[in-house]
Design an enzyme around this catalytic site. Structure first.
Site, PDB file in Angstrom:
ATOM      1  N   ARG A  25     -23.489  -1.302   5.555  1.00 24.51           N
ATOM      2  CA  ARG A  25     -22.684  -0.075   5.631  1.00 24.51           C
ATOM      3  C   ARG A  25     -22.823   0.630   6.981  1.00 24.51           C
ATOM      4  O   ARG A  25     -21.841   1.048   7.595  1.00 24.51           O
ATOM      5  CB  ARG A  25     -23.069   0.891   4.501  1.00 24.51           C
ATOM      6  N   LEU A  53     -17.359   4.597   0.738  1.00 22.32           N
ATOM      7  CA  LEU A  53     -18.102   5.848   0.880  1.00 22.32           C
ATOM      8  C   LEU A  53     -18.556   5.946   2.323  1.00 22.32           C
ATOM      9  O   LEU A  53     -19.112   4.986   2.867  1.00 22.32           O
ATOM     10  CB  LEU A  53     -19.341   5.797   0.002  1.00 22.32           C
ATOM     11  N   HIS A 106      -7.377  13.007  -3.248  1.00 22.29           N
ATOM     12  CA  HIS A 106      -7.878  12.463  -4.510  1.00 22.29           C
ATOM     13  C   HIS A 106      -6.885  12.811  -5.619  1.00 22.29           C
ATOM     14  O   HIS A 106      -6.423  13.948  -5.712  1.00 22.29           O
ATOM     15  CB  HIS A 106      -9.259  13.067  -4.821  1.00 22.29           C
ATOM     16  N   GLU A 159       1.050  14.019  -3.975  1.00 20.11           N
ATOM     17  CA  GLU A 159       0.086  13.691  -2.916  1.00 20.11           C
ATOM     18  C   GLU A 159       0.790  13.628  -1.568  1.00 20.11           C
ATOM     19  O   GLU A 159       0.268  14.108  -0.553  1.00 20.11           O
ATOM     20  CB  GLU A 159      -0.569  12.335  -3.198  1.00 20.11           C
TER      21      GLU A 159
HETATM   22  C1  GRF Z   1      -4.067   7.613  -3.832  1.00 16.62           C
HETATM   23  O1  GRF Z   1      -3.878   7.839  -5.193  1.00 16.62           O
HETATM   24  C2  GRF Z   1      -5.140   8.532  -3.308  1.00 16.62           C
HETATM   25  O2  GRF Z   1      -5.174   9.758  -3.962  1.00 16.62           O
HETATM   26  C3  GRF Z   1      -6.409   7.767  -3.589  1.00 16.62           C
HETATM   27  O3  GRF Z   1      -6.072   6.424  -3.348  1.00 16.62           O
HETATM   28  C4  GRF Z   1      -4.676   6.238  -3.563  1.00 16.62           C
HETATM   29  C5  GRF Z   1      -4.123   5.635  -2.311  1.00 16.62           C
HETATM   30  O4  GRF Z   1      -2.763   5.319  -2.422  1.00 16.62           O
HETATM   31  N1  GRF Z   1      -7.490   8.259  -2.766  1.00 16.62           N
HETATM   32  P1  GRF Z   1      -1.966   4.900  -1.132  1.00 16.62           P
HETATM   33  O5  GRF Z   1      -2.671   3.677  -0.537  1.00 16.62           O
HETATM   34  O6  GRF Z   1      -1.949   6.054  -0.185  1.00 16.62           O
HETATM   35  O7  GRF Z   1      -0.595   4.540  -1.612  1.00 16.62           O
END
Ligand code: GRF
Length: 227
Positions: A90, A117, A134, A199
């Site tokens: 890592r 992480l 998220h 998102e």
């Molecule tokens: C999304 O749901 C984000 O919230 C999570 O991982 C997913 C990524 O989707 N962290 P993408 O690759 O941006 O389409």
């Protein structure tokens, strides 16, 4: 009315400073880290291209060669790097990624489905300069498959969270949240799809707030202040 940025040598009219990509004497550089399809990256890239985010994407990095997002970055003519993580300790992998981000002069890092992480050392290299998205209303349902976790739990509302990254998983001061109701005929896939739409809106909003430098952190809440 004029606004003087603390590091700027020029006066920038307030009306321009929120939209003009060049302020603080140069264009801000975004670095995107992803591992998969990259739809959040694409939403950010579309808004950058449309002049709705005052920045440029200086590098897109994936830890997986087969990430759809890296193909999309190449198609868009962006610097696209694969820095494989498989079989690499890592800390060594983090060092390579940090070096690539620094080499590309990255000011702000967006984790966009980056399934790794970050080590505390990585986070410390970019204080308040790493964002994550998220698919739940944190602090509920951190970790993997968050929208399925929420659906299976039986919640009536869920959503998404954009937050600063700190040393803990899906933790850190909250910049933007969007609420998505759970419909009676939803399954975890339909819910996840509606959360994903939000998102794509939320991430660019958060990037704009952070790039503006016009925010304060009240407790754990990031509050935009007038520009
Ligand atoms: C999304 O749901 C984000 O919230 C999570 O991982 C997913 C990524 O989707 N962290 P993408 O690759 O941006 O389409």
């Amino acid at each position: 009315m004029l606004k003087v940025h603390s590091h700027a040598h020029v006066l920038i009219p307030k009306s321009l400073s929120g939209f003009c990509p060049i302020y603080n004497n140069r264009v801000k550089n975004l670095g995107i880290l992803l591992s998969g399809r990259g739809s959040n990256f694409e939403a950010i890239a579309d808004n950058v291209a449309a002049g709705k985010i005052p920045a440029q994407i200086s590098v897109v990095i994936s830890n997986r060669a087969d990430a759809g997002g890296i193909e999309s970055a190449k198609r868009r003519g962006l610097n696209a790097l694969v820095i494989p993580s498989k079989g690499v300790p890592r800390e060594e992998h983090d060092r390579r990624v940090v070096k690539a981000l620094q080499d590309h002069g990255v000011d702000l890092i967006c984790l966009a489905g980056y399934m790794r992480l970050l080590s505390p050392w990585f986070v410390q290299q970019f204080p308040r300069r790493i964002l994550n998205i998220h698919p739940s209303l944190l602090p509920a349902f951190p970790g993997l498959e968050a929208s399925k976790q929420a659906f299976d739990y039986g919640v009536k509302v869920s959503g998404c969270t954009v937050h600063f990254v700190d040393e803990h998983l899906d933790h850190g001061d909250i910049i933007v949240q969007k609420v998505v109701p759970v419909l009676d005929n939803d399954d975890d896939h339909t819910l996840a799809a509606r959360i994903l739409e939000q998102e794509h809106i939320a991430y660019s909003e958060a990037v704009r707030i952070v790039l503006s430098d016009s925010f304060k952190v009240v407790g754990r809440r990031v509050v935009a202040t007038a520009q």
